[in-house]
Design an enzyme around this catalytic site. Structure first.
Site, short mmCIF file in Angstrom:
data_model
loop_
_atom_site.label_atom_id
_atom_site.label_comp_id
_atom_site.label_asym_id
_atom_site.label_seq_id
_atom_site.Cartn_x
_atom_site.Cartn_y
_atom_site.Cartn_z
N HIS A 232 0.82 -1.22 0.00
CA HIS A 232 0.00 0.00 0.00
C HIS A 232 0.85 1.26 0.00
O HIS A 232 0.40 2.33 -0.43
CB HIS A 232 -0.92 -0.01 1.23
CG HIS A 232 -2.19 0.75 1.05
ND1 HIS A 232 -2.27 1.94 0.36
CD2 HIS A 232 -3.45 0.50 1.48
CE1 HIS A 232 -3.51 2.38 0.38
NE2 HIS A 232 -4.25 1.53 1.04
N SER B 129 -24.98 5.99 -1.90
CA SER B 129 -24.99 4.53 -1.80
C SER B 129 -23.90 4.05 -0.85
O SER B 129 -24.10 3.09 -0.10
CB SER B 129 -24.79 3.90 -3.18
OG SER B 129 -25.86 4.23 -4.04
N ASP C 290 -11.41 -4.24 -18.49
CA ASP C 290 -11.57 -5.12 -19.66
C ASP C 290 -10.24 -5.22 -20.41
O ASP C 290 -9.78 -4.24 -21.01
CB ASP C 290 -12.67 -4.56 -20.57
CG ASP C 290 -12.89 -5.40 -21.81
OD1 ASP C 290 -12.26 -6.47 -21.96
OD2 ASP C 290 -13.72 -4.98 -22.65
#
Length: 449
Positions: free
Chosen positions: A166, A272, A391
């Site tokens: 990290h 959300s 992708d």
């Protein structure tokens, strides 16, 4: 425990940027980087549903993956370097020397690809052999910051496993690298598809040196290694831990939002993220049967780039996050209005962050370590990273698993793959707790209908 399965290593190699494409560099760590020096690596698995036999996979997919990785490391060269101590200053830095490389393991597994990529409970140990060690015997004297493993499930799909220190990069930067690699791979090796290359220059984040000095003063007051060990999730050898994914559909989140809005004096925009975080917090308190005056906590990292004055560019590569906290009494969170008070506590923490993102910044990690032994829910990932858009040329991932949450007790968050506006929550829990949590999670959603 899960039945044993075999992972055969087909190839162990190293991938570096194209020779002489990047000058040697010593990258001094900023305050935002050193926060993560003592913590464990981030480990993530991306599963791709792309059924190929082994021979075809090695002949068609693998060469493009390797070539595009090399080209990506030309842009993101700190990831090919090593975490080391500067001989001049004695401070930690990331050193890149021409020829430095990233470990890449190619393997084949006989596990059931479709069971591993399901949402139901699966033994955590089934995933461990799909991840590369961050440091191998050949790395003697070095501290790599990135390692990769591609594992083929013949005639089903494959996974890309990543272990990253990290200290080298936060979630935004890791996402930037991963999606850039995917774009270059998808284009067949065209670097021009990267319209927003990473900004490696650390000087844009060096203006916080006083905060850094204050941080070191605070860290000297505590025994860091022991406190980190205390904070790690403890489990016994015979305790079966499982990981599972819990999904909140867009309609579920909207019901949670309307429930909260109907019960607060002043309506706010509850995101959300806030609603999901608060709901899982409530479920976890009920699971652990925490009651009364005992405090329960949430901790989350916030991207500071756009919140600093002046702001740091969004393409800045490294760490630029700070931790924020919220706490409540267990009786408040476990009560009838637990979702409301939990959402408000998280919202107010975020509001305070927007007002002064660096207030008490030097106390971030000391505060977190001081909560060892307490009920703390932290979070890894974010729906805003759009992880399912990664992708490489054969479509987005079938499933994403953040493996490192096993050691921290955190939950992982990502957008849902097949529905805009939904959220996936990943948890690793002892098997007996998983059954109860699943029941609490589903029963709670019925209440809000």
């Amino acid at each position: 425990m899960a039945p044993p399965h075999k992972v055969q290593i087909l190839e162990q190699t190293r991938v570096s940027p194209p020779l002489n494409s990047v000058p040697d560099a010593s990258i001094t760590l900023t305050y935002f980087d050193i926060l993560w020096l003592q913590l464990n690596p981030v480990q993530v698995l991306f599963f791709y549903d792309h059924p190929l036999p082994t021979t075809q996979f090695r002949q068609t997919i693998l060469p493009n993956l390797k070539n595009s990785l090399s080209l990506s490391l030309q842009l993101f060269y700190p990831l090919a370097g090593n975490l080391t101590l500067s001989q001049q200053t004695g401070n930690h830095e990331i050193s890149y020397i021409n020829g430095d490389s990233v470990s890449l393991i190619i393997a084949e597994s006989d596990s059931d690809f479709y069971r591993l990529t399901a949402n139901h409970a699966r033994d955590v140990t089934e995933f461990h052999t799909l991840l590369p060690p961050l440091r191998s015997p050949s790395d003697a004297g070095k501290n790599p910051v990135l390692a990769l493993q591609v594992t083929l499930f013949p005639d089903a799909g494959f996974s890309i496993g990543m272990s990253i220190h990290h200290t080298a990069a936060d979630g935004s930067s890791i996402t930037h690298f991963r999606k850039s690699w995917a774009s270059i791979c998808r284009s067949g090796g065209d670097l021009s598809v990267i319209t927003s290359p990473p900004i490696i220059d650390r000087t844009v984040a060096k203006r916080f040196e006083q905060i850094q000095r204050n941080y070191f003063i605070e860290m000297e007051k505590i025994n860091v290694k022991d406190r980190v060990k205390e904070f790690e999730v403890k489990k016994t050898d015979d305790q079966e831990v499982v990981r599972a994914t819990f999904v909140l559909a867009r309609s579920d989140i909207e019901r949670l939002r309307q429930w909260v809005l109907a019960r607060v004096e002043k309506p706010y925009r509850y995101s959300s993220f806030v609603l999901t975080y608060a709901y899982v917090w409530v479920c976890l308190v009920k699971l652990r049967k925490v009651v009364g005056e005992r405090k329960v906590h949430v901790a989350f990292a916030v991207d500071c780039r756009a919140r600093l004055d002046p702001p740091i560019p969004s393409a800045y590569f490294g760490n630029c996050v700070i931790g924020f906290f919220a706490e409540l009494k267990a009786s408040e969170l476990g009560g009838e209005n637990g979702l409301v008070v939990g959402s408000e506590a998280i919202r107010k923490a975020i509001q305070g962050m927007n007002e002064d993102v660096l207030k008490d910044a030097e106390l971030c990690i000391p505060k977190l370590l001081s909560l060892s032994g307490e009920l703390v829910l932290s979070v890894a990932g974010s729906p805003r990273f759009r992880a399912y858009d990664t992708d490489f040329g054969w479509g987005g991932p079938k499933k994403i698993e953040v493996i490192s949450i096993e050691g921290t007790g955190a939950m992982s968050l990502a957008e849902t793959r097949d529905e805009e506006g939904g959220v996936e929550v990943g948890l690793a829990l002892p098997k007996h707790e998983h059954v109860d949590f699943a029941s609490i999670f589903e029963e709670g959603l019925r209440v809000f209908k």
